[in-house]
Scaffold this active site. Sequence first.
Site, PDB file in Angstrom:
ATOM      1  N   ARG A 190       6.816  -8.227  15.139  1.00  4.59           N
ATOM      2  CA  ARG A 190       5.530  -7.705  15.605  1.00  4.59           C
ATOM      3  C   ARG A 190       4.628  -8.839  16.059  1.00  4.59           C
ATOM      4  NH1 ARG A 190       3.892  -5.163  10.085  1.00  4.59           N
ATOM      5  NH2 ARG A 190       4.419  -7.331   9.622  1.00  4.59           N
ATOM      6  N   SER A 203       0.834  -1.213   0.000  1.00  4.40           N
ATOM      7  CA  SER A 203       0.000   0.000   0.000  1.00  4.40           C
ATOM      8  C   SER A 203       0.864   1.257   0.000  1.00  4.40           C
ATOM      9  CB  SER A 203      -0.958   0.009   1.200  1.00  4.40           C
ATOM     10  OG  SER A 203      -0.243  -0.145   2.410  1.00  4.40           O
ATOM     11  N   HIS A 244       5.683 -14.011   4.877  1.00  6.37           N
ATOM     12  CA  HIS A 244       5.950 -12.586   4.702  1.00  6.37           C
ATOM     13  C   HIS A 244       7.009 -12.407   3.633  1.00  6.37           C
ATOM     14  CE1 HIS A 244       6.712  -8.387   5.645  1.00  6.37           C
ATOM     15  NE2 HIS A 244       5.532  -8.414   6.231  1.00  6.37           N
ATOM     16  N   ASP A 271      -0.542 -10.387  11.522  1.00  9.14           N
ATOM     17  CA  ASP A 271      -1.993 -10.471  11.417  1.00  9.14           C
ATOM     18  C   ASP A 271      -2.602 -11.651  12.161  1.00  9.14           C
ATOM     19  OD1 ASP A 271      -2.393  -8.126  10.089  1.00  9.14           O
ATOM     20  OD2 ASP A 271      -1.985  -8.988   8.128  1.00  9.14           O
ATOM     21  N   HIS A 329      -2.532  -8.584   1.712  1.00  6.99           N
ATOM     22  CA  HIS A 329      -1.906  -7.477   2.458  1.00  6.99           C
ATOM     23  C   HIS A 329      -2.715  -7.278   3.735  1.00  6.99           C
ATOM     24  CE1 HIS A 329       0.276  -3.897   3.318  1.00  6.99           C
ATOM     25  NE2 HIS A 329      -0.129  -3.098   2.351  1.00  6.99           N
TER      26      HIS A 329
END
Length: 354
Positions: free
Chosen positions: A258, A180, A249, A297, A210
Site C-alpha cells: 500500500r 482494531s 510493520h 501511513d 496503529h
Amino acid sequence: MSDEIIVPKGLANVVVDSTSIATTGASGNLLYRGYRAVELAEKKTFEETAYLIVNGKLPDKEELSRFRNELFSNMKVSKEVLDIMKIIKEHDIMRNIRSMVSLYPYAKGNDQSLFTQMEAKLPLLSAYSASAFLGTPVKEPTGEGFSQKFFSLISNGNSKNWRSFEKLMILYLEHEFNASTFALRVSASTLTDPVSAVTSALATLKGPLHGGANSEVLTYLGSIENEADAKKFIEGKLERKEKIMGFGHRVYKKKDPRAQFVREELGRIAPKDPKYVAAEMVENYMFEKKGLPANVDLYAAVLMDYLGINEMFYLPVFACSRIFGWNAHYFEQLKDNKIIRPASSYSGPEERGL
Ligand code: COA
C-alpha cells in the site's frame, strides 16, 4: 496448568483464527477476497470494493445501486447529535466520533442495518465534529460516490484530485487481524451488539502504534529539507531508541504494497511536493540504516496533506474506511463463534494471609 501454551508477546506470528476476508498473503500482496487491493484501488470504486469486502463478491449493477442507496439515504445526522457535538466541543475528532458512535441514540434495526447506519454517518460525524469545535457552518456532502462526498466535506484542495483520495480509502478498507479488527472480534465473540463492537475498534485504532501514526508523520516531514536533515533526524531517533511513525510493520517486513502504491500515486500527481520529496529521503535512508520499509501511513499523510485535508482528519479517514472491514469481521466471527478469552501467566505474589 499442564495444557498451557506460551505464545510470543503481542501474539506475533500466532494464527488465532481463520478469515476469508483478506490476507497479507504468502506473496506479500494484500488481497481482498482474493483480489489485489492495489488493483482494486486502480480499477474499482470505493463502493464496489466495500461491497466486495462485506459481501464476499463484486456487486452487479443492481446490487451496487441498492448498496449505494442504503448508504446515501443514511448519510445524515440529527440536530440532537449536532447539538451534543457543540456541547462537547472536542478538538480530537477521533475521540469525538468514538463517543458519538457509542452514544448512538438512534441504534435501532438489525445488526446489518446498524453497520450501514454507522458507515454512512461516520464521515459526517468526523466533518461536523470539526465544525462544532471550530464554530464553522456544517456543509452538505456533494459528489457522486461515498469517498467523493466525504472528500467534499473535509478537503480544501483541488476537488479534481478526489480519485487519489478514493484510492487511499480503498487501501485502508481491510487488513485481516490488525489490532482494531482483533479488538472488534474479541467484542463480537462476547455476542455484544455492533455499536459496542465498533466502539472497541475505534478506541483501539486511535493508538499511535496503529492508526494514530499517520497524523504524527507530517510534523517531522515538515522539518526535513535535504538529505542531511533526513539523516540527522533518523540517527537521532534511532540513538534515542524512539519509533519513527510511518515505518515498520508487524506483517510487512520487506515492503508494504500500500505504501508503494501511494508513493507512486504521489509521484504522478505531486512529484515536487516538498513533503513527498522529504518522505522519499527518509524512506531511503531508513531502509539503508535499519532495513525497515515505510508503511502506508508515511505516504498517506503526505497524500492527504497534498489534497488539502487537515491533519485532524487523517485518523478519521482511516476509520471511515476500515469500518467496512469491521462489518465483515463482525459477522464472520459470529458465524463460527467461540468466546476469545486467553489465559495469563501469573507474576504476582504467592497466596498469602491478611
Ligand atoms: N522506528 C524505529 N525502529 C523501529 C520501528 C520504527 N517505526 N518499527 C520497528 N522498529 C524496530 C524495533 O525497534 C526493533 O528493533 P530491534 O530489533 O533493534 O529491537 C525492530 O524494528 C522490530 O520491531 P518490533 O517493534 O518488534 O515490530 P512490531 O511488529 O512489534 O511492531 C509496529 C510493529 C508497527 C508497531 C512498529 O513497527 C511501530 O511502532 N511503527 C511505528 C508506528 C506506525 O507507523 N504504525 C503504523 C502501522 S501501519
